[in-house]
Design a protein around this motif. Structure first.
Motif, PDB file in Angstrom:
ATOM      1  N   UNK A  34       0.780  -0.932   0.114  1.00 41.77           N
ATOM      2  CA  UNK A  34       0.036   0.055   0.475  1.00 41.77           C
ATOM      3  C   UNK A  34       0.850   0.839  -0.192  1.00 41.77           C
ATOM      4  N   UNK A  35       2.298   1.295   0.103  1.00 43.80           N
ATOM      5  CA  UNK A  35       2.912   2.166   0.651  1.00 43.80           C
ATOM      6  C   UNK A  35       3.457   2.870  -0.794  1.00 43.80           C
ATOM      7  N   UNK A  36       3.864   3.769  -1.625  1.00 41.18           N
ATOM      8  CA  UNK A  36       3.840   3.540  -3.102  1.00 41.18           C
ATOM      9  C   UNK A  36       5.586   4.078  -2.702  1.00 41.18           C
ATOM     10  N   UNK A  37       6.066   3.086  -3.977  1.00 42.52           N
ATOM     11  CA  UNK A  37       7.851   3.207  -3.316  1.00 42.52           C
ATOM     12  C   UNK A  37       7.769   1.937  -3.271  1.00 42.52           C
ATOM     13  N   UNK A  38       7.357   0.964  -2.261  1.00 39.95           N
ATOM     14  CA  UNK A  38       7.246  -0.005  -1.568  1.00 39.95           C
ATOM     15  C   UNK A  38       7.008  -1.404  -2.240  1.00 39.95           C
ATOM     16  N   UNK A  57       9.347  -3.517  -4.278  1.00 44.63           N
ATOM     17  CA  UNK A  57      10.498  -3.553  -3.543  1.00 44.63           C
ATOM     18  C   UNK A  57       9.538  -5.456  -2.815  1.00 44.63           C
ATOM     19  N   UNK A  58       8.530  -4.949  -2.360  1.00 44.24           N
ATOM     20  CA  UNK A  58       7.785  -5.750  -2.333  1.00 44.24           C
ATOM     21  C   UNK A  58       7.572  -6.727  -2.376  1.00 44.24           C
ATOM     22  N   UNK A  59       7.499  -6.586  -3.729  1.00 41.74           N
ATOM     23  CA  UNK A  59       6.721  -7.869  -5.288  1.00 41.74           C
ATOM     24  C   UNK A  59       8.071  -8.477  -5.561  1.00 41.74           C
ATOM     25  N   UNK A  60       8.903  -7.419  -6.107  1.00 41.70           N
ATOM     26  CA  UNK A  60      10.060  -8.357  -6.042  1.00 41.70           C
ATOM     27  C   UNK A  60      10.872  -9.697  -5.199  1.00 41.70           C
ATOM     28  N   UNK A  61      10.720  -8.614  -4.142  1.00 39.56           N
ATOM     29  CA  UNK A  61      11.367  -9.808  -2.905  1.00 39.56           C
ATOM     30  C   UNK A  61      10.407 -11.301  -3.356  1.00 39.56           C
ATOM     31  N   UNK A  62       9.112 -11.393  -2.616  1.00 35.07           N
ATOM     32  CA  UNK A  62       8.073 -12.130  -3.091  1.00 35.07           C
ATOM     33  C   UNK A  62       8.852 -12.942  -3.974  1.00 35.07           C
ATOM     34  N   UNK A  63       8.657 -12.452  -5.190  1.00 33.32           N
ATOM     35  CA  UNK A  63       8.904 -12.957  -6.441  1.00 33.32           C
ATOM     36  C   UNK A  63      10.165 -13.987  -6.378  1.00 33.32           C
ATOM     37  N   UNK A  64      10.540 -13.504  -6.332  1.00 32.99           N
ATOM     38  CA  UNK A  64      12.121 -14.506  -5.513  1.00 32.99           C
ATOM     39  C   UNK A  64      12.009 -15.186  -5.357  1.00 32.99           C
ATOM     40  N   UNK A  65      11.665 -15.243  -4.096  1.00 35.87           N
ATOM     41  CA  UNK A  65      11.303 -15.929  -3.126  1.00 35.87           C
ATOM     42  C   UNK A  65      10.503 -17.215  -3.075  1.00 35.87           C
ATOM     43  N   UNK A  66       9.305 -16.430  -2.975  1.00 32.56           N
ATOM     44  CA  UNK A  66       8.370 -17.654  -2.373  1.00 32.56           C
ATOM     45  C   UNK A  66       7.239 -17.773  -3.955  1.00 32.56           C
ATOM     46  N   UNK A  67       7.425 -17.213  -4.841  1.00 32.02           N
ATOM     47  CA  UNK A  67       7.060 -17.209  -6.526  1.00 32.02           C
ATOM     48  C   UNK A  67       7.084 -18.166  -6.943  1.00 32.02           C
ATOM     49  N   UNK A  68       8.809 -18.084  -7.289  1.00 28.87           N
ATOM     50  CA  UNK A  68       9.605 -19.051  -7.905  1.00 28.87           C
ATOM     51  C   UNK A  68       9.626 -19.748  -6.864  1.00 28.87           C
ATOM     52  N   UNK A  69       9.439 -19.980  -5.877  1.00 26.18           N
ATOM     53  CA  UNK A  69      10.155 -21.943  -4.907  1.00 26.18           C
ATOM     54  C   UNK A  69       8.659 -22.188  -5.309  1.00 26.18           C
ATOM     55  N   UNK A  70       7.223 -22.202  -5.213  1.00 23.58           N
ATOM     56  CA  UNK A  70       6.146 -22.447  -5.291  1.00 23.58           C
ATOM     57  C   UNK A  70       5.534 -22.604  -6.698  1.00 23.58           C
ATOM     58  N   UNK A  71       5.841 -21.444  -7.774  1.00 25.72           N
ATOM     59  CA  UNK A  71       5.098 -21.563  -8.653  1.00 25.72           C
ATOM     60  C   UNK A  71       6.029 -21.060  -9.562  1.00 25.72           C
ATOM     61  N   UNK A  72       5.013 -22.164 -11.478  1.00 24.10           N
ATOM     62  CA  UNK A  72       5.854 -21.943 -12.202  1.00 24.10           C
ATOM     63  C   UNK A  72       6.383 -21.026 -12.967  1.00 24.10           C
ATOM     64  N   UNK A  73       5.404 -20.040 -13.165  1.00 17.28           N
ATOM     65  CA  UNK A  73       5.720 -18.766 -13.713  1.00 17.28           C
ATOM     66  C   UNK A  73       4.238 -18.092 -14.289  1.00 17.28           C
ATOM     67  N   UNK A  74       4.366 -17.005 -14.806  1.00 20.16           N
ATOM     68  CA  UNK A  74       3.475 -15.842 -15.051  1.00 20.16           C
ATOM     69  C   UNK A  74       2.596 -16.144 -15.933  1.00 20.16           C
TER      70      UNK A  74
END
Length: 602
Positions: free
Chosen positions: A131-135, A138-155
């Protein structure tokens, strides 16, 4: 001159520069070094504290990692002690090797999942950061390189194809899924505005239908490249969720309540959510709508869902792709069961005998095509499974079974009116309301202890393998199976029980070193699966131990944009904390650490 003219004649004249400038100069000389010194001192203190913090964090992290590596080395790649499996260390290590980069990511992700407080607050923290502009980025990038790439095959489905190819090279199959599901807010009865697609007048649920059709095509094309012209050995299946295929998931809940209230009781009785009947969908063709429980809009949405499911199953039949109808919350299950049974009776219908004594030409179709999901944590499951096997035999259709423990346990306990009596209900989201449950029974629909769930799961394993043994014995080589089973488990004891039961009941051959040989008739009826990103050690162990003509182990691989799969990722975090058992995430973290240590230091 002007200044002297303005002053009185008897005033003593003192040069201005002699009073002002020297005083300023003295003050500057006195203050500048002190300010600079204080700033430098503060800077050095901050830098010193930051250095100490970084060093302390590195030392602590290294210490924890070394401890995890040594603790995990005792269990990595080995079955549990209470298993009777006789496997050598060499057999246990014959499975494929996980890339080192994935091991580091696994260690980070499961380190997070090992801290219950972080898991509990993760959705709140993430929502605040986004909800914070600018963050947000960053938050989505962190989730993507960790949880997303760990449990999800792709977009997209195409993005996941390299992963499918890598898994197939390691002798693993895939259960493909467009992972859009009801999130906790929707499941809690909080309405969510439907997002409209670019196509005018088309709701988000129609996009899901179209994407499921696309997913089937991608899976089929992948299999055609690897098994051209064959119906056997096709190990790229597709899973679908019905709650994402209606405009409002509350329609499924209202229909489920209608079925619970109106459905005739079976004999023997089955606990809530009950057992589906062929007459469950008769209301969709009735001349009048039961307005006390269902609206005209509900009936319209349910009719549309039925038409969409027919289209999806028809495409899957044409392309030779098996379909898994995923289970969801218990307040949706009566409706999901009704539609699953309807599709199973239509598309899993077994061919009749030809004049020449063999099966008709339809025998070459993939069977069973449609699989229902049975959750062992539901109290009804043993009786429900027994009645499902009997009904399929009586009516002449092939029964598809996906057996899992269940992924919504905390929510099920919290939603039931008796929630305050059960400690596990605290693991659910605070938004889970006790008004959600539609169970008429005084106890929750799920077992309250994991031990009970584990016991029922293992009992169902024995029942299903006995049914497979009877089917293999009675059916000819060109006749389609009357039953197919996907065992979904992350539990070492249950996984070894499946293998041991296959050997004990004569469906597999035990060879030297613990290797088990499974032939075609059994491989077409039995499969073991795990979620992508979880229990890689168990998956690799099973791949190394079981030999079969086609991949015997498949991984559940969801795909979708980050915003779409957030409910799925949230469930994975909760599942690692609760459903897999106490300390499961810590065990995964230690196994990853042990393998990293072994790769790097031998």
């Amino acid at each position: 001159m002007m200044s002297s003219m303005l002053l009185p004649r008897n005033c003593i004249r003192i040069p201005l520069r002699s009073l002002t400038y020297p005083s300023l100069r003295v003050r500057a000389i006195a203050t500048t070094p002190s300010i600079a010194g204080a700033s430098t001192s503060r800077y050095r203190t901050i830098r010193r504290l930051a250095t100490i913090s970084l060093i302390s964090g590195a030392v602590l992290g290294t210490t924890v990692f070394v401890y995890d590596a040594h603790a995990g080395s005792a269990t990595a790649w080995h079955p549990p002690e209470k298993s009777s499996a006789k496997t050598s260390d060499d057999t246990a290590s014959k499975g494929p090797r996980t890339p080192l980069s994935e091991l580091f990511r696994t260690y980070v992700v499961f380190s997070f999942c090992s801290v219950p407080v972080l898991v509990d607050w993760a959705p709140t923290i993430l929502a605040a950061l986004i909800a914070v502009p600018g963050l947000r980025q960053v938050a989505e990038a962190v989730v993507r390189v960790t949880f997303f790439n760990q449990f999800v095959g792709g977009d997209t489905a195409e993005d996941a194809l390299p992963l499918l190819e890598r898994l197939r090279a390691q002798n693993m199959g895939c259960l493909f899924a467009y992972s859009v599901e009801v999130d906790e807010a929707e499941a809690s009865g909080i309405a969510k505005e439907q997002v409209k697609s670019a196509t005018a007048g088309e709701g988000a649920h129609k996009q899901v239908v179209r994407e499921n059709l696309h997913c089937i095509d991608v899976a089929a094309s992948f299999e055609d490249r690897h098994n051209a012209g064959k119906t056997g050995g096709r190990r790229t299946w597709v899973a679908i969720k019905l709650s994402a295929m209606v405009p409002d998931a509350e329609t499924l809940r209202r229909f489920s309540r209608y079925l619970v209230d109106r459905r005739p009781q079976t004999r023997p009785p089955v606990a809530f959510p009950g057992c589906p009947l062929p007459s469950d969908l008769d209301v969709l063709s009735a001349p009048t709508v039961p307005t006390d429980q269902l609206t005209a809009a509900d009936i319209s949405a349910l009719r549309e869902l039925r038409e969409d499911l027919v289209a999806i199953c028809t495409r899957a039949k044409q392309r030779g792709v098996r379909l898994i109808f995923d289970a969801e919350y218990s307040w949706y299950e009566p409706a999901i069961d009704a539609f699953t049974l309807d599709m199973m009776r239509r598309f899993n219908k077994l061919p009749g005998k030809s004049w020449f004594g063999g099966a008709s030409q339809q025998a070459l179709e993939v069977q069973p095509l449609v699989y229902a999901t049975y959750q062992a944590y539901l109290r009804r499951t043993p009786q429900h499974l027994a009645q499902s096997i009997a009904a399929a035999r009586k009516e002449g259709y092939s029964l598809g079974v996906k057996l899992v423990r269940g992924a919504y346990h905390p929510h099920e306990l919290a939603a039931h009116p008796s929630a305050t009596e059960h400690a596990d209900a605290s693991l659910a989201s605070p938004s889970t309301s006790t008004t959600l449950s539609i169970s008429p029974e005084p106890v929750p629909p799920v077992w309250t202890s994991k031990t009970d769930t584990d016991s029922r799961y293992d009992d169902c394993v024995r029942t299903l393998i006995a049914a497979v043994r009877e089917d293999v014995r009675r059916r000819g080589p060109r006749e389609p199976p009357t039953i197919g089973v996907l065992f979904g488990t992350h539990n070492w004891e249950s996984a070894n029980l499946i293998v041991e039961e296959l050997v004990r009941q004569g469906l597999a051959t035990a060879e030297e070193g613990g290797v088990v040989e499974v032939q075609d008739p059994v491989a077409e009826r039995v499969t073991i699966g795990q979620l992508y990103g979880m229990t890689a050690a168990l998956t690799n162990y099973l791949v190394g131990r079981i030999r079969s003509p086609s991949p015997f182990v498949i991984k559940y691989i969801p795909y979708g944009r980050l915003s779409e799969v957030m409910p799925y990722l949230g469930r994975r975090a909760i599942e690692n904390k609760s459903v897999l058992g106490n300390g499961a995430a810590a065990e995964e973290r230690r196994r990853a650490a042990a393998e990293i240590w072994g790769r790097m230091f031998g």
